[in-house]
Write a protein that holds these residues in place. Sequence first.
Motif, PDB file in Angstrom:
ATOM      1  N   GLU A  53      33.106  40.963  50.806  1.00  0.00           N
ATOM      2  CA  GLU A  53      33.645  40.833  49.445  1.00  0.00           C
ATOM      3  C   GLU A  53      34.759  41.849  49.203  1.00  0.00           C
ATOM      4  O   GLU A  53      35.804  41.515  48.631  1.00  0.00           O
ATOM      5  N   ALA A  54      34.563  43.078  49.652  1.00  0.00           N
ATOM      6  CA  ALA A  54      35.590  44.115  49.486  1.00  0.00           C
ATOM      7  C   ALA A  54      36.853  43.760  50.261  1.00  0.00           C
ATOM      8  O   ALA A  54      37.968  43.967  49.768  1.00  0.00           O
ATOM      9  N   ALA A  58      40.601  43.182  48.774  1.00  0.00           N
ATOM     10  CA  ALA A  58      41.766  43.888  49.315  1.00  0.00           C
ATOM     11  C   ALA A  58      42.825  42.891  49.764  1.00  0.00           C
ATOM     12  O   ALA A  58      44.018  43.089  49.509  1.00  0.00           O
ATOM     13  N   ASP A  59      42.401  41.817  50.399  1.00  0.00           N
ATOM     14  CA  ASP A  59      43.358  40.786  50.825  1.00  0.00           C
ATOM     15  C   ASP A  59      44.070  40.165  49.625  1.00  0.00           C
ATOM     16  O   ASP A  59      45.212  39.731  49.732  1.00  0.00           O
ATOM     17  N   ASP A  60      43.371  40.129  48.472  1.00  0.00           N
ATOM     18  CA  ASP A  60      43.962  39.588  47.247  1.00  0.00           C
ATOM     19  C   ASP A  60      44.757  40.650  46.484  1.00  0.00           C
ATOM     20  O   ASP A  60      45.249  40.382  45.389  1.00  0.00           O
ATOM     21  N   GLY A  61      44.854  41.871  47.045  1.00  0.00           N
ATOM     22  CA  GLY A  61      45.630  42.936  46.415  1.00  0.00           C
ATOM     23  C   GLY A  61      44.902  43.648  45.295  1.00  0.00           C
ATOM     24  O   GLY A  61      45.524  44.297  44.459  1.00  0.00           O
ATOM     25  N   GLN A  62      43.573  43.555  45.257  1.00  0.00           N
ATOM     26  CA  GLN A  62      42.785  44.180  44.198  1.00  0.00           C
ATOM     27  C   GLN A  62      42.125  45.451  44.730  1.00  0.00           C
ATOM     28  O   GLN A  62      41.394  45.407  45.715  1.00  0.00           O
ATOM     29  N   PHE A  63      42.398  46.566  44.024  1.00  0.00           N
ATOM     30  CA  PHE A  63      41.901  47.858  44.485  1.00  0.00           C
ATOM     31  C   PHE A  63      41.402  48.695  43.315  1.00  0.00           C
ATOM     32  O   PHE A  63      41.711  48.406  42.155  1.00  0.00           O
TER      33      PHE A  63
END
Length: 94
Positions: A53-54, A58-63
């Motif tokens: 899930e993490a 990250a692949d979706d640019g969410q941090f």
Amino acid sequence: MASNTVSFDMPDPMKRQLDQLSRMTKRDASTLAREALADYLQRQDEQASAIDEALRSADDGQFISHDAMSEWLESWGSAEEKSPPKIDVIKARR
């Protein structure tokens, strides 16, 4: 449910500990070992799912920003311990 027999080498100290727990709890050592393995596999599956899930986030640019993470970690063990931070940085995918 079908069952299978599995054989593996167990270090002597671990076997003694299992036997002691079996005597103390008046439960079969095989049952204790099966329950311990089931618990281990469940925790590993949950950890692998959390990592997947993490990675998707990250692949979706969410941090989570460094500042938000640091603030949370610094609160650990205090009377004002904070909840885990939420995603606060979104980067466009290239």
